[in-house]
Design an enzyme around this catalytic site. Structure first.
Site, PDB file in Angstrom:
ATOM      1  N   HIS A 114      -1.355   9.075   5.223  1.00  0.00           N
ATOM      2  CA  HIS A 114      -2.063   7.381   4.905  1.00  0.00           C
ATOM      3  C   HIS A 114      -3.402   6.791   5.331  1.00  0.00           C
ATOM      4  CE1 HIS A 114      -1.417   3.606   3.243  1.00  0.00           C
ATOM      5  NE2 HIS A 114      -1.371   2.295   4.794  1.00  0.00           N
ATOM      6  N   LYS A 158      -8.351   8.990   1.495  1.00  0.00           N
ATOM      7  CA  LYS A 158      -9.492   7.360   1.765  1.00  0.00           C
ATOM      8  C   LYS A 158     -10.612   8.059   1.979  1.00  0.00           C
ATOM      9  CE  LYS A 158      -5.053   5.503   1.757  1.00  0.00           C
ATOM     10  NZ  LYS A 158      -4.625   5.775   2.336  1.00  0.00           N
ATOM     11  N   HIS A 177      -9.672   2.646   0.126  1.00  0.00           N
ATOM     12  CA  HIS A 177      -8.346   2.361   0.577  1.00  0.00           C
ATOM     13  C   HIS A 177      -7.793   1.692  -1.148  1.00  0.00           C
ATOM     14  CE1 HIS A 177      -4.509   1.517   1.384  1.00  0.00           C
ATOM     15  NE2 HIS A 177      -4.562   1.221   2.287  1.00  0.00           N
ATOM     16  N   PHE A 206       1.617  -3.249   4.460  1.00  0.00           N
ATOM     17  CA  PHE A 206       1.747  -4.559   5.160  1.00  0.00           C
ATOM     18  C   PHE A 206       4.004  -4.299   5.261  1.00  0.00           C
ATOM     19  CE2 PHE A 206      -1.496  -6.804   4.547  1.00  0.00           C
ATOM     20  CZ  PHE A 206      -2.792  -6.723   5.486  1.00  0.00           C
ATOM     21  N   GLU A 266       0.088   6.762  13.301  1.00  0.00           N
ATOM     22  CA  GLU A 266       0.177   8.072  11.669  1.00  0.00           C
ATOM     23  C   GLU A 266       0.418   9.295  12.978  1.00  0.00           C
ATOM     24  OE1 GLU A 266      -1.838   8.263   8.296  1.00  0.00           O
ATOM     25  OE2 GLU A 266       0.013   9.516   7.338  1.00  0.00           O
ATOM     26  N   CYS A 271       0.921  -1.422  -0.101  1.00  0.00           N
ATOM     27  CA  CYS A 271       0.290   0.094   0.356  1.00  0.00           C
ATOM     28  C   CYS A 271       0.753   1.306   0.251  1.00  0.00           C
ATOM     29  CB  CYS A 271      -1.084  -0.097   0.809  1.00  0.00           C
ATOM     30  SG  CYS A 271      -2.241  -1.390   0.492  1.00  0.00           S
TER      31      CYS A 271
END
Lengths: 360, 417
Positions: B296, B326, B331, B392, B307, B165
């Site tokens: 993010h 998002k 996402h 990830f 974050e 991502c």
């Protein structure tokens, strides 16, 4: 940034159907064609009906490389890459004094075709059969992401440098080599562990046989190989080879002539960078595939010994380029150059020259 | 010598659930439009969540000119269409010499997952020998960048970076490095992904899917909504852009990478903070130069607090506005930081802050002084925008964009690296 900084390959690790380590690979490359029949996977019954032969890394068990705890949910791609990185780190540490902090800033560039395809298919099958997520083990879901192997290597070995995965079919590992070199030269990393990985599974094996791009006489193999790439010069460990050139280009016209022309350009650029190097060995990547003719056309003017690595390791997808690097280390004579080439049917082509040092 | 080379963004292309093409996309962002809807690409009846950010009106054949759409998967379609739109936006006419060194670097999380899903069903229904060879051909992830280079007739380095991502930021950063190093004058870079059954199910199994629309930074946020699209930037060496009189959206000042080396799915605030610092150093800027952070901001409870903890470590009490697109797109996985990059370029160019939609109460756990732009887009002078991508495996990547000025880079010039 030092765009011309000389980079070296300090050491290499390899696991393939030929066995573990450079000696096993060398024996496979020089021996009779094909990995021995004894290299059939332990779960050979899952390949029933598949045309041609398959060969696994013999007796592979991840707990021979890392402690058992935490290995249960790892997919085979991740296990193979983790084993290769473990061998590389261990052997490099034995060869030279390397500080802990330099390991902590070491990065990864791992080549793969599509990650662990069997993990994706099996998870999806569980979802379809279980009508939802009842059968899904959340601990195996990350195995379906293509960066799982590189990420797990970083976690197991605490490598906090740039962690990257490159997908470019059969030139994935050579693409990783170029990407890793660029990260170092542009100041994002000092040492990169670069390589490629491919797992043997019924899903990839059937896919390869149904596509028919690879001759049925070629064994379908698997494996992982990695090299340590870092600046040459004072303070560096003894070098196995110098990275003299690595070009990755593209053939938008995906015809026999289009592939050949793209590879010809990549080879010309690589050999230009290798001016003065005596290239005595060529390791072509497309022998035994439908792209063999294009590769031969691109290599035609070159008068040097040629060795097909698939003879020893079989078809191994994203690991191919890394197997070629390992084969260069196994066969290259000190002071001479080894040209590695590859073509993927996507249009990607690659050519690299390694100049072997006296350390091999 | 090459320290003088600068990278500017002269083309923006995207296919998204809130608009196709940069103008429609930007209008959607400014309006806080939602691209989230009931899932159509697979039967979600077996799952407890039924929303996704699908591009329901995506018609690749109407956007691409060269590739045969039947030969490529949906994710390749997104990449090729977005790249075609970026080239049209840039107005570039490729010469033979430029074509020779221009390539495509594209990020993805799931690659051609819908094609994998189709193969899985064939495998279950008829056994392995019944797999469609044409479908098998679509599976290798490298095809996603190859589709771009076939579409645009490019001969330069073409590769996919599947670092999940944060992948588009990796791709944009590496393409910029190619230009700075003198390997290329022009590059296409971005990300693409497709909504699919097993990504939806996988995030559900982790307990990370929202029970409704995504609500990043909200006290009551419950997770992500999986989404799709393609976002591609045309990056160009500054002198090359100036010589052809190109319109410059923004300058790419630099980027940074870090790896948590900690846990496969749980993010690490200190490692993210380190990534921000590396991005600042690479860009030649100070933390105080940053006017806007495109987060993010997935909307999972863990991501958002981690974050903000990380940005606090770097910015302290003088925290720039931070928002999550998002909240509108869902996402989009490997495309997410590509969309973030486009939002940053347009925020700079049009002087506005993209909003965080669906917000009712900012999570008090963030502490005071965090402006998440929760009441709609608003005008603001944005000279430097910071674009987050985390993934990830703790694969963090952050790109920094700046307003293009005809003299020195925003960071005050000097050695960028």
């Amino acid at each position: 940034m030092k765009p011309t900084e000389e980079l070296q390959i300090s050491w290499v690790s390899v696991l393939s159907a030929a066995g573990v380590g450079l000696d096993a690979l060398r024996e496979g490359l020089r021996g009779p064609a094909g990995p021995p029949a004894a290299r059939e996977p332990a779960d050979a019954h899952r390949y029933a009906g598949l045309p041609g032969r398959v060969a696994a890394v013999p007796d592979f068990d991840i707990t021979d490389y890392v402690p058992r705890k935490g290995t249960k949910n790892l997919d085979r791609t991740t296990k193979l890459g983790l084993a290769a990185s473990t061998l590389l780190k261990r052997e490099l540490s034995e060869r030279a004094e390397i500080s802990d902090s330099s390991w902590q800033s070491t990065g990864i560039a791992m080549g793969t075709v599509v990650g662990s395809l069997s993990s994706s298919v099996e998870l999806d099958a569980d979802i379809i059969n279980g009508k939802g997520i009842d059968l899904v083990n959340p601990a195996v879901f990350p195995n379906t992401t293509m960066n799982c192997c590189a990420s797990q290597i970083a976690i197991w070995h605490r490598l906090r440098g740039p962690n990257s995965t490159l997908a470019n079919g059969s030139v994935s590992a050579l693409s990783a080599l170029r990407y890793g070199a660029r990260l170092i030269r542009c100041g994002h990393a000092r040492r990169m562990l670069v390589g490629g990985v491919e797992e043997l599974s019924p899903h990839t094996a059937w896919g390869i046989r149904l596509k028919k791009d690879v001759d049925e006489s070629v064994v379908i193999g698997e494996g992982a190989a990695m090299v340590a790439l870092e600046p040459a010069g004072p303070g560096a460990p003894p070098g196995l080879a110098t990275l003299t050139a690595c070009e990755v280009m593209f053939a938008p016209r995906r015809t026999r002539a289009g592939y050949a022309e793209a590879l010809r350009r990549a080879v010309a650029r690589a050999l230009e960078a290798a001016a003065g190097v005596d290239v005595r060995l060529v390791l072509p990547g497309a022998v035994g595939t439908v792209l063999e003719g294009s590769e031969q056309a691109a290599l035609e003017p070159l008068d040097a010994e040629r060795v097909d690595v698939r003879v020893a390791v079989g078809e191994c997808g994203g690991a191919l380029g890394a197997m070629q690097m390992a084969a260069a280390a196994a066969l290259g004579r000190p002071g001479t150059g080894v040209l590695i080439t590859g073509i993927d049917d996507s249009g990607a082509v690659a050519a690299a020259v390694l100049t072997m040092g006296s350390g091999s | 010598m090459s320290g003088a080379r600068r990278v500017v963004v002269t083309g923006l292309g995207c296919v998204s659930s809130i608009g196709t093409g940069v103008e429609a996309f930007t209008a959607g962002i400014k309006a806080g439009r939602s691209g989230v809807s009931e899932i159509r690409s697979f039967d979600s009846g077996d799952f407890p969540a039924h929303l996704a950010g699908e591009v329901t009106d995506f018609d690749p054949a109407s956007l691409v000119r060269v590739i045969d759409v039947d030969s490529w998967g949906r994710t390749a379609h997104f990449a090729a269409a977005a790249a075609r739109l970026a080239v049209e936006d840039s107005g570039i006419e490729f010469t033979e010499a430029t074509r020779a060194t221009t390539g495509a670097i594209i990020g993805t999380t799931n690659g051609e997952a819908p094609s994998v899903d189709a193969l899985t069903r064939q495998w279950l229904d008829g056994g392995p020998s019944t797999l469609s060879a044409d479908n098998v051909r679509k599976i290798p992830a490298g095809n996603i960048a190859a589709a771009v280079s076939v579409e645009l007739d490019l001969h330069g380095e073409t590769v996919v970076i599947p670092t999940a991502c944060s992948a588009a930021n990796y791709a944009i950063g590496s393409a910029a490095d190619k230009i700075i190093a003198g390997e290329s004058e022009v590059m296409l870079a971005g990300g693409a992904d497709s909504v699919n059954r097993f990504t939806h199910a996988g995030f559900l199994s982790l307990g990370a899917v929202a029970d409704g629309v995504p609500r990043p930074f909200d006290r009551d946020r419950t997770g992500i909504v999986t989404a799709e699209g393609g976002a591609v930037l045309l990056l160009e060496e500054l002198g090359h852009a100036l010589r052809r009189g190109a319109h410059i959206h923004a300058e790419l000042l630099g980027y940074g990478l870090s790896c948590d080396a900690h846990h496969i799915v749980h993010p690490d605030a200190e490692s993210i903070a380190e990534c921000i610092r590396r991005a600042h150093a690479n860009s030649g800027i100070e933390a105080g130069d940053v006017d806007y952070v495109c987060a993010h901001g997935t909307g999972t409870p863990t991501n958002d607090i981690t974050e903000i903890t990380a940005t606090r470590l770097v910015f302290g009490d003088d925290h720039p506005p931070i928002s999550s697109i998002k909240s509108m797109l869902g996402h989009t996985m490997g495309a997410a930081s590509g969309f973030g990059a486009i939002a940053c370029c347009k925020a700079i160019e049009d002087s506005f802050l993209p909003p965080t939609s669906n917000l009712s109460t900012v999570d008090p756990a963030f502490g005071d002084g965090i402006d998440v732009v929760g009441s709609g887009a608003r005008p603001a002078d944005v000279r430097v925008a910071q674009n987050h991508g985390f993934a990830f495996g703790g694969n963090n990547a952050i790109t920094i964009f700046g307003a293009y000025r005809d003299r020195e880079p925003v960071g005050g010039g000097g050695e960028r690296r």
